[in-house]
Design a protein around this motif. Structure first.
Motif, mmCIF file in Angstrom:
data_model
loop_
_atom_site.group_PDB
_atom_site.id
_atom_site.type_symbol
_atom_site.label_atom_id
_atom_site.label_comp_id
_atom_site.label_asym_id
_atom_site.label_seq_id
_atom_site.Cartn_x
_atom_site.Cartn_y
_atom_site.Cartn_z
ATOM 1 N N LEU A 1 3.448 -1.117 3.970
ATOM 2 C CA LEU A 1 3.360 0.187 3.830
ATOM 3 C C LEU A 1 4.487 0.879 3.431
ATOM 4 O O LEU A 1 5.440 0.794 4.213
ATOM 5 C CB LEU A 1 2.753 1.122 5.222
ATOM 6 N N ALA B 1 1.737 4.632 1.045
ATOM 7 C CA ALA B 1 1.165 5.166 2.441
ATOM 8 C C ALA B 1 1.098 6.425 2.328
ATOM 9 O O ALA B 1 0.399 6.871 3.090
ATOM 10 C CB ALA B 1 2.356 4.775 3.344
ATOM 11 N N ARG C 1 0.945 -1.155 0.089
ATOM 12 C CA ARG C 1 0.031 -0.021 -0.024
ATOM 13 C C ARG C 1 0.965 1.168 -0.030
ATOM 14 O O ARG C 1 1.779 1.371 0.911
ATOM 15 C CB ARG C 1 -1.085 -0.023 0.992
ATOM 16 N N ARG D 1 3.117 -2.614 8.676
ATOM 17 C CA ARG D 1 1.992 -3.125 7.750
ATOM 18 C C ARG D 1 0.594 -2.558 8.036
ATOM 19 O O ARG D 1 0.570 -1.975 9.364
ATOM 20 C CB ARG D 1 2.014 -4.459 7.919
ATOM 21 N N ASP D 2 -0.313 -2.452 7.315
ATOM 22 C CA ASP D 2 -1.701 -1.700 7.644
ATOM 23 C C ASP D 2 -2.248 -2.967 8.106
ATOM 24 O O ASP D 2 -2.089 -4.247 8.294
ATOM 25 C CB ASP D 2 -2.209 -1.289 6.435
#
Length: 184
Positions: free
Chosen positions: A153, A102, A100, A146-147
């Motif tokens: 991220l 960020a 993702r 991490r999300d």
């Protein structure tokens, strides 16, 4: 005297079997070799010789900085076997890891709320693909690894400048503020 007609000889035609087997014996190993060889995109020398549409990237110099060590050929993700591809403007797969981006939020492409969001999402996706394919880049860690969905991220940069900021400047993304934005 009556004349009998000559007997009619009937021959059965032999059906020829399709020769698919021979073609498959050649095509299957070639396909397997190509899949393994091009798994992360073509080798650097070959990738430099092949240009894809949209690879000319105005607004972002292709020259990589000294710390930019990542590179691959990105396509748009499709199907299940995702290794290196662009999902949408703020999500990518890179070497088998879902990332993702960020520092930005882009419109959704999988479940857009309106036609405008779908169109902007498609543009953001294509633009991110072009930016990533323009040259080497770096994946910079952020405050957490991490999300909540398990995605890495990272901020994607080239020569210290965020690729996400290019999308923000072009109106295809917003700076990440902690919540999804409305694009309709």
């Amino acid at each position: 005297m009556s004349r009998r007609p000559a007997p009619v000889l009937r021959f059965r035609r032999r059906r020829k079997a399709p020769r698919w087997g021979n073609a498959l014996l050649v095509a299957a190993p070639l396909a397997a070799f190509a899949l393994v060889f091009l798994w992360d995109g073509p080798p650097a020398g070959l990738a430099a010789a092949v240009e894809l549409p949209g690879d000319d990237v105005p607004g972002m110099a292709a020259a990589a900085g000294p710390g930019d060590s990542e590179s691959a050929r990105f396509d748009i993700c499709s199907g299940r076997g995702r290794v290196t591809c662009v999902v949408d403007g703020d999500t990518i797969w890179y070497r088998g890891e879902k990332i993702r981006i960020a520092d930005i939020d882009t419109p959704e492409v999988s479940r857009p709320d309106c036609a405008r969001e779908a169109a902007l999402g498609d543009k953001a996706t294509l633009r991110m693909r072009a930016l990533l394919n323009a040259g080497a880049f770096s994946l910079e860690p952020v405050d957490r690894d991490r999300d909540r969905y398990g995605r890495l991220l990272r901020t994607v940069t080239r020569d210290g400048a965020s690729l996400g900021a290019v999308l923000v400047d072009e109106g295809l993304a917003e700076e990440w503020g902690g919540a999804r934005l409305e694009w309709c």
